[in-house]
Write a protein that holds these residues in place. Structure first.
Motif, PDB file in Angstrom:
ATOM      1  N   LEU A 277       0.756  -1.343  -0.044  1.00 14.77           N
ATOM      2  CA  LEU A 277       0.030   0.105   0.003  1.00 14.77           C
ATOM      3  C   LEU A 277       1.044   1.115  -0.041  1.00 14.77           C
ATOM      4  N   ARG A 278       1.963   1.163   0.803  1.00 13.09           N
ATOM      5  CA  ARG A 278       3.001   2.253   0.799  1.00 13.09           C
ATOM      6  C   ARG A 278       3.368   2.895  -0.738  1.00 13.09           C
ATOM      7  N   LYS A 279       3.800   1.537  -1.479  1.00 15.41           N
ATOM      8  CA  LYS A 279       4.399   1.763  -2.659  1.00 15.41           C
ATOM      9  C   LYS A 279       3.481   2.262  -3.603  1.00 15.41           C
ATOM     10  N   GLU A 280       2.010   1.761  -3.655  1.00 11.65           N
ATOM     11  CA  GLU A 280       1.057   2.201  -4.161  1.00 11.65           C
ATOM     12  C   GLU A 280       0.634   3.728  -4.036  1.00 11.65           C
ATOM     13  N   ILE A 281       0.885   4.000  -2.602  1.00  8.49           N
ATOM     14  CA  ILE A 281       0.811   5.399  -2.351  1.00  8.49           C
ATOM     15  C   ILE A 281       1.665   6.522  -3.114  1.00  8.49           C
ATOM     16  N   MET A 282       3.053   5.927  -3.045  1.00  2.00           N
ATOM     17  CA  MET A 282       3.804   6.812  -3.532  1.00  2.00           C
ATOM     18  C   MET A 282       3.662   6.836  -5.069  1.00  2.00           C
ATOM     19  N   GLN A 283       3.069   5.615  -5.894  1.00  2.45           N
ATOM     20  CA  GLN A 283       2.899   5.582  -7.158  1.00  2.45           C
ATOM     21  C   GLN A 283       1.670   6.798  -7.253  1.00  2.45           C
ATOM     22  N   LYS A 284       0.739   6.618  -6.528  1.00  2.21           N
ATOM     23  CA  LYS A 284      -0.352   7.551  -6.568  1.00  2.21           C
ATOM     24  C   LYS A 284       0.066   8.776  -6.560  1.00  2.21           C
ATOM     25  N   LYS A 285       1.064   9.437  -5.627  1.00  2.00           N
ATOM     26  CA  LYS A 285       1.379  10.527  -5.600  1.00  2.00           C
ATOM     27  C   LYS A 285       1.881  11.129  -6.747  1.00  2.00           C
ATOM     28  N   LEU A 286       2.908  10.372  -7.373  1.00  2.00           N
ATOM     29  CA  LEU A 286       3.428  10.591  -8.787  1.00  2.00           C
ATOM     30  C   LEU A 286       2.514  10.797  -9.589  1.00  2.00           C
ATOM     31  N   GLU A 287       1.394   9.955  -9.623  1.00  2.00           N
ATOM     32  CA  GLU A 287       0.240  10.019 -10.667  1.00  2.00           C
ATOM     33  C   GLU A 287      -0.318  11.373 -10.428  1.00  2.00           C
ATOM     34  N   ILE A 288      -0.781  11.678  -9.225  1.00  2.00           N
ATOM     35  CA  ILE A 288      -1.462  13.086  -8.656  1.00  2.00           C
ATOM     36  C   ILE A 288      -0.407  14.382  -9.463  1.00  2.00           C
ATOM     37  N   LYS A 289       1.041  13.935  -9.072  1.00  2.00           N
ATOM     38  CA  LYS A 289       1.689  15.097  -9.748  1.00  2.00           C
ATOM     39  C   LYS A 289       1.779  15.325 -11.107  1.00  2.00           C
TER      40      LYS A 289
ATOM     41  N   GLU B 226       0.160  18.530 -13.205  1.00  2.00           N
ATOM     42  CA  GLU B 226       0.775  19.247 -14.436  1.00  2.00           C
ATOM     43  C   GLU B 226      -0.172  19.098 -15.791  1.00  2.00           C
ATOM     44  N   ASP B 227      -0.810  17.913 -15.760  1.00  2.00           N
ATOM     45  CA  ASP B 227      -1.904  17.672 -16.838  1.00  2.00           C
ATOM     46  C   ASP B 227      -2.972  18.887 -16.679  1.00  2.00           C
ATOM     47  N   LEU B 228      -3.296  18.980 -15.556  1.00  2.00           N
ATOM     48  CA  LEU B 228      -4.398  19.982 -15.083  1.00  2.00           C
ATOM     49  C   LEU B 228      -4.198  21.345 -15.759  1.00  2.00           C
TER      50      LEU B 228
END
Length: 341
Positions: free
Chosen positions: A185-197, A201-203
């Motif tokens: 879940l921590r790894k997924e959270i880090m990945q989700k943070k990158l996706e949010i970043k 940028e896309d936004l």
């Protein structure tokens, strides 16, 4: 003696009335079942045991909630069965009251004549009393058996659920699995943070594009206003088109009328043409006959012409011969005349 006999008879009648009233009350069955609708589930032994297991850490909260829900369902079924039992007991009470009334009528009928002995009635009353006590005891026993069976079922359910509680070794395995799942879940959270970043940028890029599209939209709206003005100016065109359409429809009607006239004329022409064709066929036949006659006469004419040309040649030859003979004669005559001179 007469007074004592009357007193004893009065006492016996009072005892008979008391026994009748006792019999009437003894026949009705009692309902001693506890009303489950008034029971507080939080104070039941099952709920208390589940709460203790949860506080001791032997039972998770989700499992406790699931078991409580199952217990509540079982409690609802018990309530429904209890209501049906209460209804049946009320029916039994009503039927026993009817039996009491019938027995009272029978006792009143048995009271006539007065000469009968009261010992039989007393024995009957005692029998009914003992029978009612036996029925009440049997009913209490049935109720106790029912409560005992329900408690045994509750105990068995709790024991089964207690057996399903994981042991310490299983708890350690589950803790390891939970740790591994937390790492994932921590790894997924880090990945989700990158996706949010990336999404932010896309936004921002989408917002810039949105501003650009808004400007284009304003230009389109301005162009739309211009087009609306042009549409207002060209609103009179449909009226003209409608007038032209009316003219065209009138012309169409006239042309259809002319077409009908022409079709009629064409029919007449076809009929006349058929007549002419029939005449032409007759004339062609006559022509063929005439041509045959002409060809025969032409052949005869050619023969005649040949004969004519032959005769003309003969005539010319004869004329030439005659001319030559005349010239010779003239020459001879001239010579003769000259010689005579």
């Amino acid at each position: 003696m007469g007074d004592s006999s009357t007193d004893t008879e009065k006492e016996e009648e009072e005892e008979d009335e008391k026994s009748k009233t006792d019999v009437g009350h003894a026949i009705v069955p009692t309902i001693n079942i506890q009303d489950e609708r008034l029971v507080d589930l939080s104070t039941t032994p099952a709920f208390l045991c589940l709460n203790e297991l949860h506080t001791m850490g032997k039972l998770p909260g989700t499992r406790m909630a699931e078991l409580k829900a199952k217990y509540m369902l079982l409690h609802d079924t018990v309530m429904s069965t209890q209501e049906s039992e209460v209804q049946l007991l009320q029916n039994a009470k009503r039927f026993t009251e009817q039996i009491q009334q019938q027995q009272q009528h029978l006792q009143q009928a048995d009271g006539f004549p007065e000469a009968l002995s009261t010992e039989v009635s007393k024995m009957r009353e005692q029998l009914l009393k003992y029978q009612n006590e036996y029925n009440a005891a049997k009913e209490r026993e049935f109720h106790n058996q029912y409560r005992l069976s329900s408690l045994m079922e509750e105990k068995n359910l709790i024991l089964k659920e207690f057996e399903k509680i994981p042991k310490p070794g299983e708890m350690e395995k589950k803790m390891k699995l939970l740790r591994e799942s937390t790492e994932e879940l921590r790894k997924e959270i880090m990945q989700k943070k990158l996706e949010i970043k990336n999404l932010r940028e896309d936004l921002t890029s989408k917002q810039k594009q949105l501003v650009k599209e808004q400007k284009e939209l304003e230009e389109v709206l301005e162009h739309q206003v211009v087009l609306k003005d042009e549409v207002v100016q060209h609103q009179n065109i449909p009226m003209q088109i409608a007038k032209e359409i009316e003219k065209m429809t009138r012309k169409k009607v006239e042309l259809e009328r002319k077409k009908l006239v022409l079709e009629y004329e064409v029919k007449e022409l076809n009929n006349s043409l058929k007549k002419v064709e029939s005449k032409v066929s007759v004339l062609v036949e006559e022509k063929e006959d005439v041509v045959k006659e002409v060809e025969g006469k032409r052949a005869l004419l050619e023969v005649r012409e040949r004969e004519y040309h032959h005769l003309v040649r003969l005539l010319e030859l004869t004329q030439e011969n005659e001319a030559s003979s005349l010239t010779e004669r003239l020459v001879v005559l001239t010579r003769v005349l000259l010689s005579a001179v």
